[in-house]
Structure formats: C-alpha cells, structure tokens
Motif scaffolding. Structure first.
Motif, PDB file in Angstrom:
ATOM      1  N   LEU A  29       4.050   8.832 -10.158  1.00 35.50           N
ATOM      2  CA  LEU A  29       3.450   8.106  -9.560  1.00 35.50           C
ATOM      3  C   LEU A  29       4.069   6.751  -8.618  1.00 35.50           C
ATOM      4  O   LEU A  29       3.848   5.626  -9.074  1.00 35.50           O
ATOM      5  CB  LEU A  29       1.888   8.009  -8.677  1.00 35.50           C
ATOM      6  CG  LEU A  29       1.612   9.405 -10.064  1.00 35.50           C
ATOM      7  CD1 LEU A  29       0.105   9.756  -8.899  1.00 35.50           C
ATOM      8  CD2 LEU A  29       2.178  11.238  -9.050  1.00 35.50           C
ATOM      9  N   VAL A  30       4.716   7.119  -7.666  1.00 36.11           N
ATOM     10  CA  VAL A  30       5.461   5.932  -7.165  1.00 36.11           C
ATOM     11  C   VAL A  30       5.334   5.597  -5.805  1.00 36.11           C
ATOM     12  O   VAL A  30       6.046   6.873  -5.349  1.00 36.11           O
ATOM     13  CB  VAL A  30       7.467   5.810  -7.007  1.00 36.11           C
ATOM     14  CG1 VAL A  30       7.668   4.989  -5.983  1.00 36.11           C
ATOM     15  CG2 VAL A  30       7.929   6.346  -8.328  1.00 36.11           C
ATOM     16  N   THR A  31       5.131   4.654  -5.541  1.00 36.67           N
ATOM     17  CA  THR A  31       4.014   4.985  -3.986  1.00 36.67           C
ATOM     18  C   THR A  31       4.812   3.542  -3.415  1.00 36.67           C
ATOM     19  O   THR A  31       5.293   2.625  -3.298  1.00 36.67           O
ATOM     20  CB  THR A  31       2.877   3.799  -4.191  1.00 36.67           C
ATOM     21  OG1 THR A  31       2.009   5.284  -4.733  1.00 36.67           O
ATOM     22  CG2 THR A  31       2.061   4.558  -2.137  1.00 36.67           C
ATOM     23  N   PRO A  32       6.055   4.228  -1.751  1.00 35.34           N
ATOM     24  CA  PRO A  32       6.414   2.927  -0.831  1.00 35.34           C
ATOM     25  C   PRO A  32       5.451   1.582  -0.744  1.00 35.34           C
ATOM     26  O   PRO A  32       4.169   2.554   0.106  1.00 35.34           O
ATOM     27  CB  PRO A  32       7.441   3.687  -0.063  1.00 35.34           C
ATOM     28  CG  PRO A  32       7.048   5.540  -0.188  1.00 35.34           C
ATOM     29  CD  PRO A  32       5.992   5.493  -1.501  1.00 35.34           C
ATOM     30  N   PRO A  33       6.125   1.127  -0.184  1.00 30.53           N
ATOM     31  CA  PRO A  33       4.854  -0.554   0.390  1.00 30.53           C
ATOM     32  C   PRO A  33       4.561  -0.261   1.659  1.00 30.53           C
ATOM     33  O   PRO A  33       5.024   0.783   2.890  1.00 30.53           O
ATOM     34  CB  PRO A  33       6.661  -1.096   0.760  1.00 30.53           C
ATOM     35  CG  PRO A  33       7.242  -0.987  -0.312  1.00 30.53           C
ATOM     36  CD  PRO A  33       7.322   0.507  -0.700  1.00 30.53           C
ATOM     37  N   ASP A  34       2.810  -0.124   1.834  1.00 22.19           N
ATOM     38  CA  ASP A  34       2.191  -0.080   2.849  1.00 22.19           C
ATOM     39  C   ASP A  34       1.850   1.183   3.300  1.00 22.19           C
ATOM     40  O   ASP A  34       1.156   1.913   4.209  1.00 22.19           O
ATOM     41  CB  ASP A  34       3.176  -0.832   3.897  1.00 22.19           C
ATOM     42  CG  ASP A  34       3.511  -1.996   3.808  1.00 22.19           C
ATOM     43  OD1 ASP A  34       1.579  -2.575   3.512  1.00 22.19           O
ATOM     44  OD2 ASP A  34       4.068  -2.207   3.944  1.00 22.19           O
ATOM     45  N   GLU A  35       2.403   2.941   2.349  1.00 22.57           N
ATOM     46  CA  GLU A  35       1.864   3.730   2.384  1.00 22.57           C
ATOM     47  C   GLU A  35       0.709   4.257   1.146  1.00 22.57           C
ATOM     48  O   GLU A  35       0.539   2.942   0.492  1.00 22.57           O
ATOM     49  CB  GLU A  35       2.825   4.598   2.428  1.00 22.57           C
ATOM     50  CG  GLU A  35       4.472   4.502   3.012  1.00 22.57           C
ATOM     51  CD  GLU A  35       3.840   5.143   4.410  1.00 22.57           C
ATOM     52  OE1 GLU A  35       3.618   6.053   4.143  1.00 22.57           O
ATOM     53  OE2 GLU A  35       4.000   4.339   5.261  1.00 22.57           O
ATOM     54  N   HIS A  36       0.399   5.576   1.393  1.00 27.22           N
ATOM     55  CA  HIS A  36      -0.852   5.478   0.551  1.00 27.22           C
ATOM     56  C   HIS A  36      -0.471   7.186   0.050  1.00 27.22           C
ATOM     57  O   HIS A  36      -0.929   7.761  -1.423  1.00 27.22           O
ATOM     58  CB  HIS A  36      -1.910   6.305   1.151  1.00 27.22           C
ATOM     59  CG  HIS A  36      -2.762   4.965   2.297  1.00 27.22           C
ATOM     60  ND1 HIS A  36      -3.707   3.947   1.608  1.00 27.22           N
ATOM     61  CD2 HIS A  36      -2.809   4.784   3.778  1.00 27.22           C
ATOM     62  CE1 HIS A  36      -3.811   3.051   3.185  1.00 27.22           C
ATOM     63  NE2 HIS A  36      -3.046   3.355   3.713  1.00 27.22           N
ATOM     64  N   ASP A  37       0.729   7.621   0.337  1.00 23.97           N
ATOM     65  CA  ASP A  37       0.708   8.820  -0.294  1.00 23.97           C
ATOM     66  C   ASP A  37       2.136   8.426  -1.428  1.00 23.97           C
ATOM     67  O   ASP A  37       3.332   8.005  -1.260  1.00 23.97           O
ATOM     68  CB  ASP A  37       1.066   9.947   1.152  1.00 23.97           C
ATOM     69  CG  ASP A  37      -0.311  10.729   1.163  1.00 23.97           C
ATOM     70  OD1 ASP A  37      -1.271  10.411   1.181  1.00 23.97           O
ATOM     71  OD2 ASP A  37       0.225  10.690   2.075  1.00 23.97           O
ATOM     72  N   PRO A  38       2.057   8.951  -2.559  1.00 26.99           N
ATOM     73  CA  PRO A  38       3.255   8.355  -3.650  1.00 26.99           C
ATOM     74  C   PRO A  38       4.149  10.109  -3.679  1.00 26.99           C
ATOM     75  O   PRO A  38       3.634  10.770  -3.386  1.00 26.99           O
ATOM     76  CB  PRO A  38       1.781   8.519  -4.967  1.00 26.99           C
ATOM     77  CG  PRO A  38       0.746   9.424  -5.073  1.00 26.99           C
ATOM     78  CD  PRO A  38       0.198   9.417  -3.365  1.00 26.99           C
ATOM     79  N   ILE A  39       5.048   9.438  -4.662  1.00 27.49           N
ATOM     80  CA  ILE A  39       5.970  10.357  -4.529  1.00 27.49           C
ATOM     81  C   ILE A  39       6.422  10.762  -6.365  1.00 27.49           C
ATOM     82  O   ILE A  39       5.993   9.680  -7.044  1.00 27.49           O
ATOM     83  CB  ILE A  39       7.470   9.865  -4.337  1.00 27.49           C
ATOM     84  CG1 ILE A  39       7.845   9.775  -2.557  1.00 27.49           C
ATOM     85  CG2 ILE A  39       8.913  11.040  -4.573  1.00 27.49           C
ATOM     86  CD1 ILE A  39       8.519   8.535  -2.507  1.00 27.49           C
ATOM     87  N   GLU A  40       5.411  11.952  -6.865  1.00 29.36           N
ATOM     88  CA  GLU A  40       5.655  12.003  -8.065  1.00 29.36           C
ATOM     89  C   GLU A  40       7.053  12.714  -8.531  1.00 29.36           C
ATOM     90  O   GLU A  40       8.193  13.362  -7.998  1.00 29.36           O
ATOM     91  CB  GLU A  40       5.012  13.305  -8.844  1.00 29.36           C
ATOM     92  CG  GLU A  40       4.630  13.533 -10.343  1.00 29.36           C
ATOM     93  CD  GLU A  40       4.342  15.131 -10.010  1.00 29.36           C
ATOM     94  OE1 GLU A  40       3.126  15.156  -9.532  1.00 29.36           O
ATOM     95  OE2 GLU A  40       4.492  15.373 -10.418  1.00 29.36           O
TER      96      GLU A  40
END
Length: 218
Positions: A179-190
C-alpha cells in the motif's frame, strides 16, 4: 418763576424716558445676538466631523478586503497544487540488489490533466490477503526533501530498501500487496507485490524509505 420750572421738569422727564427706552432696547439686542448662533453652530460643527469619521472608517475596509481575498486565493492555490491520490498511479520498479540489500523504486506517476506537486516521503505498508499489515511501518532515511513538480504523465520515485532476509536471518512473510500513500494524503494506492518475501520481525528486519525525487528510479 412758575413758568420757568415747568419746561425744566418736562425736559428732565423726557430725558429720563429716552434713557429708559435706550436701556430696554440695548438689553433686547444682546439677548438676540448671543442665543441665535448657538443652535446654528452645533449642526455645522457636528456634520463635518461625522462625515470625516465615516470616510476614515470606510477607507481601511476597502483597502483590507482585496488583501484578504488575495491571501485566501494564494493559500487555496498552494493547497490545490498538491497531487492527490486519485490523480496518481503507483508502481514498484525492478529490484536493484547490492551489498546484501534489496532496493526497489516506488514510482508515482501523474495521471491527471493538470500539473501538481509532491513533497517528502510516501507512506508504505506490506499487507497480506486479508489486508492486515505485515511488519512495522518503514523508517525514513535521512534526507533533505525537495518539492517535485509533476506535469501530466511525469513521475517521482522513492527508494524502498531492506536487508536480504537470506543474509539477515530476519523473520519473513510474503505480502500480497504494497500500500503506497502519497505525501499528505490519507487514501493509499494498492500495488500487487511480486518480489517475494520481506522481513517482518527479528534482527535486521527494518525497511527504509527515501524521500521522493523526480524520475522513475536511480
């Protein structure tokens, strides 16, 4: 003698009457002069003061309003400039082995039609088939992050590194996804994980992440 005293008496009487009339007239004139200007002066003095106060109070409001609006617009532009999860695609690049380490570039690509920015470290977590996290959160490698500007289609990458479990002897698990979450974001990318086992506990089990920089890898 009688004829001489009557004219004198009339003259004195007339003089007294004239003097009395002059005194009454003088008193009436003073009363009119001193009271008449009073009601007329008060409005003249008050009106200019009220007008000046209103003008003075209105001017700063007109000056302040554009400044506040400009500040809000500037703040809004900075906030909207960040890349959001929905505008990015994540991928894990090919492993770059070396000196007992396994190194992977985590790549974030701008899929939107606008330019946006990334700054700092992404979040990363290995998960199993049920979505449970495997191992602790990665540590952040010391760095001096810089803002990366991504035009549509451009990418930024961060390095994910850990010691090879075969060498370190750490307890391992094989994740299903990262799970990768961009900086300052809450929703991850699987992102599907296909690179095998990773350290999740024991000695030398730490995983580290570097700050984002432009490009798709070293």
């Amino acid at each position: 003698m009688a004829n001489t005293s009557r004219p004198v008496g009339r003259t004195a009487l007339l003089a007294s009457a004239v003097a009395l009339a002059g005194l009454v007239g003088a008193c009436g004139g003073e009363s009119s002069t001193s009271s008449a200007p009073q009601p007329s002066r008060a409005p003249r003095t008050t009106a200019p003061d009220t007008g000046t106060g209103t003008a003075s109070g209105t001017a700063p409001a007109a000056t302040t309003a554009p400044s506040d609006t400009a500040g809000s617009a500037s703040a809004s532009a900075r906030t909207d400039g960040r890349c959001h999860t929905s505008e990015l695609r994540a991928a894990v690049g090919r492993v770059d082995p070396g000196a007992g380490q396994r190194n992977f570039p985590i790549v974030l690509t701008n899929t939107s039609d606008r330019t946006c920015t990334l700054y700092g470290y992404p979040g990363a977590a290995f998960v199993d088939a049920s979505g449970e996290q495997l191992g602790p959160d990665p540590e952040r490698a010391p760095a001096s992050p810089e803002t990366v500007t991504l035009t549509p289609g451009k990418s930024a990458w961060a390095g994910l590194s850990f010691s090879s479990p075969q060498i370190s002897g750490a307890r391992t698990a094989t994740p299903v996804a990262l799970l990768v979450t961009p900086p300052d974001e809450h929703d991850p990318i699987e992102v599907k994980w296909t690179a095998g086992e990773v350290p999740v506990g024991g000695d030398e089990s730490s995983v580290s992440l570097s700050a984002l920089e432009a490009g798709t890898g070293p």
